[in-house]
Design a protein around this motif. Sequence first.
Motif, PDB file in Angstrom:
ATOM      1  N   ALA A 200       0.833  -1.196   0.000  1.00 29.72           N
ATOM      2  CA  ALA A 200       0.000   0.000   0.000  1.00 29.72           C
ATOM      3  C   ALA A 200       0.872   1.252   0.000  1.00 29.72           C
ATOM      4  CB  ALA A 200      -0.923  -0.011   1.210  1.00 29.72           C
ATOM      5  N   PHE A 201       1.983   1.200   0.742  1.00 34.94           N
ATOM      6  CA  PHE A 201       2.836   2.391   0.802  1.00 34.94           C
ATOM      7  C   PHE A 201       3.724   2.545  -0.419  1.00 34.94           C
ATOM      8  CE2 PHE A 201       1.634   2.148   5.300  1.00 34.94           C
ATOM      9  CZ  PHE A 201       1.204   3.461   5.446  1.00 34.94           C
ATOM     10  N   MET A 202       4.080   1.417  -1.045  1.00 31.78           N
ATOM     11  CA  MET A 202       4.913   1.510  -2.245  1.00 31.78           C
ATOM     12  C   MET A 202       4.047   1.633  -3.486  1.00 31.78           C
ATOM     13  SD  MET A 202       8.223  -0.800  -1.544  1.00 31.78           S
ATOM     14  CE  MET A 202       7.535  -2.123  -0.619  1.00 31.78           C
ATOM     15  N   SER A 203       3.148   2.593  -3.432  1.00 30.51           N
ATOM     16  CA  SER A 203       2.241   2.816  -4.552  1.00 30.51           C
ATOM     17  C   SER A 203       1.869   4.292  -4.541  1.00 30.51           C
ATOM     18  CB  SER A 203       0.978   1.980  -4.358  1.00 30.51           C
ATOM     19  OG  SER A 203       0.169   2.574  -3.359  1.00 30.51           O
ATOM     20  N   THR A 204       1.023   4.668  -5.491  1.00 30.02           N
ATOM     21  CA  THR A 204       0.596   6.063  -5.551  1.00 30.02           C
ATOM     22  C   THR A 204      -0.699   6.282  -4.779  1.00 30.02           C
ATOM     23  OG1 THR A 204      -0.636   5.663  -7.578  1.00 30.02           O
ATOM     24  CG2 THR A 204       1.669   6.366  -7.812  1.00 30.02           C
ATOM     25  N   VAL A 205      -1.011   5.365  -3.845  1.00 28.66           N
ATOM     26  CA  VAL A 205      -2.240   5.530  -3.069  1.00 28.66           C
ATOM     27  C   VAL A 205      -2.227   6.856  -2.302  1.00 28.66           C
ATOM     28  CG1 VAL A 205      -3.453   4.686  -1.014  1.00 28.66           C
ATOM     29  CG2 VAL A 205      -2.882   3.112  -2.842  1.00 28.66           C
ATOM     30  N   MET A 206      -1.075   7.207  -1.706  1.00 25.94           N
ATOM     31  CA  MET A 206      -1.029   8.411  -0.869  1.00 25.94           C
ATOM     32  C   MET A 206      -0.239   9.550  -1.488  1.00 25.94           C
ATOM     33  SD  MET A 206      -0.931   6.857   2.818  1.00 25.94           S
ATOM     34  CE  MET A 206      -1.749   5.314   3.137  1.00 25.94           C
ATOM     35  N   MET A 207       0.645   9.193  -2.403  1.00 24.81           N
ATOM     36  CA  MET A 207       1.548  10.221  -2.918  1.00 24.81           C
ATOM     37  C   MET A 207       1.504  10.232  -4.444  1.00 24.81           C
ATOM     38  SD  MET A 207       3.424  12.597  -1.937  1.00 24.81           S
ATOM     39  CE  MET A 207       3.401  12.306  -0.168  1.00 24.81           C
ATOM     40  N   GLY A 214      12.547   7.554  -6.640  1.00 28.02           N
ATOM     41  CA  GLY A 214      12.741   6.748  -7.840  1.00 28.02           C
ATOM     42  C   GLY A 214      12.452   5.266  -7.673  1.00 28.02           C
ATOM     43  N   TRP A 215      13.059   4.643  -6.644  1.00 27.13           N
ATOM     44  CA  TRP A 215      12.907   3.183  -6.538  1.00 27.13           C
ATOM     45  C   TRP A 215      11.480   2.784  -6.173  1.00 27.13           C
ATOM     46  CZ3 TRP A 215      11.569   0.684  -1.995  1.00 27.13           C
ATOM     47  CH2 TRP A 215      11.625   1.442  -0.825  1.00 27.13           C
ATOM     48  N   ARG A 221       5.342   0.379 -10.301  1.00 32.87           N
ATOM     49  CA  ARG A 221       4.951  -0.017 -11.646  1.00 32.87           C
ATOM     50  C   ARG A 221       4.534  -1.493 -11.701  1.00 32.87           C
ATOM     51  NH1 ARG A 221       9.483   1.277 -15.180  1.00 32.87           N
ATOM     52  NH2 ARG A 221       9.662   3.140 -13.877  1.00 32.87           N
ATOM     53  N   TYR A 222       5.115  -2.307 -10.803  1.00 34.12           N
ATOM     54  CA  TYR A 222       4.788  -3.742 -10.803  1.00 34.12           C
ATOM     55  C   TYR A 222       3.854  -4.114  -9.659  1.00 34.12           C
ATOM     56  CZ  TYR A 222       8.705  -3.657 -13.962  1.00 34.12           C
ATOM     57  OH  TYR A 222       9.519  -3.363 -15.014  1.00 34.12           O
ATOM     58  N   ASN A 223       3.289  -3.112  -9.029  1.00 36.49           N
ATOM     59  CA  ASN A 223       2.494  -3.340  -7.834  1.00 36.49           C
ATOM     60  C   ASN A 223       0.995  -3.316  -8.184  1.00 36.49           C
ATOM     61  OD1 ASN A 223       1.167  -3.133  -5.411  1.00 36.49           O
ATOM     62  ND2 ASN A 223       2.478  -1.531  -4.561  1.00 36.49           N
ATOM     63  N   PRO A 224       0.312  -4.443  -8.004  1.00 38.17           N
ATOM     64  CA  PRO A 224      -1.113  -4.478  -8.379  1.00 38.17           C
ATOM     65  C   PRO A 224      -1.961  -3.441  -7.645  1.00 38.17           C
ATOM     66  CG  PRO A 224      -0.432  -6.543  -7.302  1.00 38.17           C
ATOM     67  CD  PRO A 224       0.803  -5.743  -7.551  1.00 38.17           C
ATOM     68  N   VAL A 225      -1.544  -3.059  -6.432  1.00 38.95           N
ATOM     69  CA  VAL A 225      -2.296  -2.025  -5.712  1.00 38.95           C
ATOM     70  C   VAL A 225      -2.229  -0.723  -6.503  1.00 38.95           C
ATOM     71  CG1 VAL A 225      -2.618  -0.877  -3.508  1.00 38.95           C
ATOM     72  CG2 VAL A 225      -1.403  -3.052  -3.597  1.00 38.95           C
ATOM     73  N   ASP A 226      -1.059  -0.479  -7.063  1.00 39.30           N
ATOM     74  CA  ASP A 226      -0.896   0.750  -7.834  1.00 39.30           C
ATOM     75  C   ASP A 226      -1.716   0.709  -9.122  1.00 39.30           C
ATOM     76  OD1 ASP A 226       0.540   3.317  -7.788  1.00 39.30           O
ATOM     77  OD2 ASP A 226       1.251   2.611  -9.754  1.00 39.30           O
ATOM     78  N   TRP A 227      -1.745  -0.476  -9.774  1.00 46.63           N
ATOM     79  CA  TRP A 227      -2.570  -0.578 -10.982  1.00 46.63           C
ATOM     80  C   TRP A 227      -4.003  -0.195 -10.645  1.00 46.63           C
ATOM     81  CZ3 TRP A 227      -0.971  -6.359 -12.050  1.00 46.63           C
ATOM     82  CH2 TRP A 227       0.417  -6.402 -12.330  1.00 46.63           C
ATOM     83  N   ALA A 228      -4.496  -0.759  -9.541  1.00 49.88           N
ATOM     84  CA  ALA A 228      -5.890  -0.511  -9.166  1.00 49.88           C
ATOM     85  C   ALA A 228      -6.104   0.944  -8.764  1.00 49.88           C
ATOM     86  CB  ALA A 228      -6.296  -1.442  -8.024  1.00 49.88           C
TER      87      ALA A 228
END
Lengths: 274, 331
Positions: A200-207, A214-215, A221-228
Amino acid sequence: MSATLAPVAPARPDVRRGLALRQSVYLIGRSLRILRREPVYLAFTLLQPMVWLLLFGALFERVADLPGFGDISYLEYLTPGVVVMTAMMSAGWAGTGFIDDMQRGVMDRNLTSPVSRGALITGALAYQAVVTVVQSLIVFGVGLLAGARYDGGPAGVLVVLLCATLLAVIFAALSCAVALTLRSQESLIGVSQFLTLPLAFMSTVMMAPALLPGWVGTVARYNPVDWAARASRDALLGDPDWSAVFGRAALLAALTLVMAWLATRAFRAYQRSV
Amino acid sequence: MQHAIEAEGLVKTYGKGAKAVRALSGVGFAVPRGTVFGLLGPNGAGKSTTTKILTTLSTPDDGTAAVAGLDVAREPGRVRRAIGYVPQKPCFDPTATGRENLTLQGHVHGLSRSDIRARGDQLLERFGLADAANRVTKTWSGGMQRKLDVALALLHQPRVLFLDEPTTGLDPEARADMWAEISGVTRADGVTILLTTHYLEEADHLADRLVIIDRGQVVAEGTPEELKGGLDGDAVQVELADPGQQTAASAAIATVRGVGEISVDGARLHARVGDGAATLPALLAALEGASVPLASVTVARPSLDDVYLRHAGRSFHSADRAGLTGTEVAA
Ligand SMILES: Nc1ncnc2c1ncn2[C@@H]1O[C@H](COP(=O)(O)OP(=O)(O)OP(=O)(O)O)[C@@H](O)[C@H]1O
Ligand SMILES: [Mg+2]
């Protein structure tokens, strides 16, 4: 004392063909009945997202002034992300039902009745999907009540529900597979602590994407939470790039199938251990 | 098809390497149709493991088994439609009512609504659960809950019913009740039952035939009468006041005429005598002569416990206390 029991007609072959599907429906019915009798469960899973939404929404309100968020409020940015994040986190516990069944003899009895492994998994995943739709509508509704407004209309909301549901099914399948393989409630705590929270934190949910280190951006990019989260936000904010939205939804759908297949395979691991 | 269940040479090891536990080392037996077959053994003997293999839940490392004429390895799907299984652990859904439990189970088996209704009502009636049918089962008594487990396994009219310790944990009254139900099932419906139990008197009471298993092996097989008949005379049990004197005590007993099969189990000596009443005075005199103080002496007609002692070389009670008796397999 005992009169002979009435004979029953065994399921005919033609009935048996549709049986797996009906079995899953009855299994969902069973789970929903449990939820209906103890609705506190649902309330409990909603506690955390309320904190994210209302507290973080207020705490980081000014963050949205940073370039990269566009001209929307932080609450508006955050709400779709919290919807999908909630879906994922509560689905991480989906295996609990299997653990309960294994601790009792229910799993063993099911596995020795003519119920297919596919139906057992489908029942559990479909139940999670139903729960997710209800949860998502509640979280989204709270976001609206708190003042979030979107141009995306019903189509946008549908995309949010779809993405949240697919993400929930992915993690519910993972949770069921872990439950069947490791057979303990503790292993599910591991899933939630070491997987869903970091994801959840390694996604664009909050930021906003442009502001991620960068990392983290690479992981996202490979995180399904981010896709959603991205697909949901884009669809809600009006005038989305539909091909990007559907691309991400398609990735989620593909991963859903893979995870459901894996979970079904996990019954073998369980049966090897009993 | 002669037999409802045929098992041959079943071998099963759990785990690998140093932690491997041999649960079964070559279990085999045959169960005639329409009978109750008992699998009697202490904790860890391999009763549940055998049951799990026969119900297709688990697969053996070696050996073959057929249930209702179907090979469990080759046709697990058809075996599952022919059997009912009551696992050792309770398997009803405690959050649902009795009737909801039965309805879900009926749908799992693809039965029609009217069949589920009719047969469910009959089962509830027969097992004395009709009044509680619409109450959530977690409020039921233990005996009622276990009866529901059995009713669930009977709903789809199985040909073979597996009951893994159906009465463990029940009070004597509930146990007697369950016994009556179990005999009713074979008598009225011709279902073949395989029943595992810890209780010698349960096997004696219910089983037409039985095997005694110990540490993953069949140590005796027959009808309860055959097994007990295989022992001549009466069983004498001598409890010593001082366990340290067992050697002196058994030497003393051995001098008495008509006493045989002496075995020692802690502070207890077991022996077999042709005629208990006639031999007892001589036996007591011999112990007295060797000045061995006694806590108690009992003489009894042979029981399954004696059968167990004879074949497994230890009393059932102490084997049960020993618990995990699965033989360690060297890596
Ligand atoms: N799933 C498992 N994993 C590892 N070892 C097991 C498993 N199931 C059984 N065993 C071991 O195999 C042996 C036989 O166990 P089993 O459960 O068949 O005994 P049982 O006769 O049913 O005993 P009980 O009367 O206690 O139920 C025991 O040593 C047990 O510890
Ligand atoms: Mg057992």
